[in-house]
Write a protein that holds these residues in place. Sequence first.
Motif, short mmCIF file in Angstrom:
data_model
loop_
_atom_site.label_atom_id
_atom_site.label_comp_id
_atom_site.label_asym_id
_atom_site.label_seq_id
_atom_site.Cartn_x
_atom_site.Cartn_y
_atom_site.Cartn_z
N GLU A 102 133.09 65.03 22.37
CA GLU A 102 131.82 65.57 22.87
C GLU A 102 130.90 64.43 23.24
N ARG A 103 130.14 64.65 24.30
CA ARG A 103 129.20 63.65 24.78
C ARG A 103 127.78 64.01 24.31
N TYR A 104 127.00 62.99 24.01
CA TYR A 104 125.59 63.21 23.67
C TYR A 104 124.78 62.01 24.12
N ARG A 105 123.46 62.22 24.23
CA ARG A 105 122.56 61.15 24.66
C ARG A 105 121.80 60.61 23.45
N SER A 106 121.74 59.31 23.38
CA SER A 106 120.99 58.64 22.32
C SER A 106 119.86 57.87 22.98
N CYS A 107 118.61 58.20 22.64
CA CYS A 107 117.45 57.57 23.28
C CYS A 107 116.63 56.79 22.25
N THR A 108 116.12 55.64 22.66
CA THR A 108 115.25 54.81 21.84
C THR A 108 114.15 54.23 22.72
N LYS A 109 113.07 53.78 22.08
CA LYS A 109 112.00 53.11 22.80
C LYS A 109 112.12 51.62 22.55
N VAL A 110 112.09 50.86 23.62
CA VAL A 110 112.24 49.40 23.51
C VAL A 110 111.05 48.74 24.22
N HIS A 111 110.72 47.52 23.79
CA HIS A 111 109.64 46.75 24.40
C HIS A 111 110.15 46.14 25.70
N ARG A 112 109.37 46.34 26.76
CA ARG A 112 109.71 45.74 28.03
C ARG A 112 108.42 45.35 28.73
N GLY A 113 108.00 44.11 28.60
CA GLY A 113 106.79 43.64 29.25
C GLY A 113 105.54 44.05 28.48
N THR A 114 104.39 43.98 29.17
CA THR A 114 103.10 44.36 28.58
C THR A 114 102.37 45.28 29.53
N GLU A 115 101.37 45.96 28.99
CA GLU A 115 100.50 46.82 29.82
C GLU A 115 99.07 46.58 29.39
#
Length: 172
Positions: A102-115
């Motif tokens: 079975e397929r599933y999606r794994s999502c995370t938040k990562v730092h990419r640059g600044t705002e």
Amino acid sequence: MFGKRLMVSGAIAILIGTLGACSGGGSGNGNDGNGVGNGTASAQDDTVHGLKDTVRHITAKTTRATRPRLVRTCATTTHRVRHTSSSGTGSRRKTRTWYTTERYRSCTKVHRGTETYRRTVRTEKWCVELDDVNGDKRRDDVWYQVSSSVYGEALAADDHARLEFAATREGC
């Protein structure tokens, strides 16, 4: 032996009487004896009144700041799942086992640059200064922080007019 017991019980009675006197006894302080208020406190305990002296509006102050930019990244992965089914009864019982992927999606938040964003340095305040606070002629020039609606009413009032309001805090 009897004399010592009498002395100890007398000391305990005095201690209980002293502690009861220190606690207030439950009358006159808004409690009904079990620590629950009975609603006798008036609504004017949290309001102040006096003569209008000055009003002041302090605007909010913001500044530009930067913070790490969080980006949501997702990856599709698979895992193996075991399935079983049984049929028959007794000695003829058979169990069949099979596996699927079975397929599933794994999502995370990562730092990419600044705002950049607007950081609040000072919040907005509305203040009113009163003289003769709560009828005390010696309490002059006392500032109170109020809501914007109370500020609007105080701004429209004449100088040295009597004002009564619920302050959010003392000082400005």
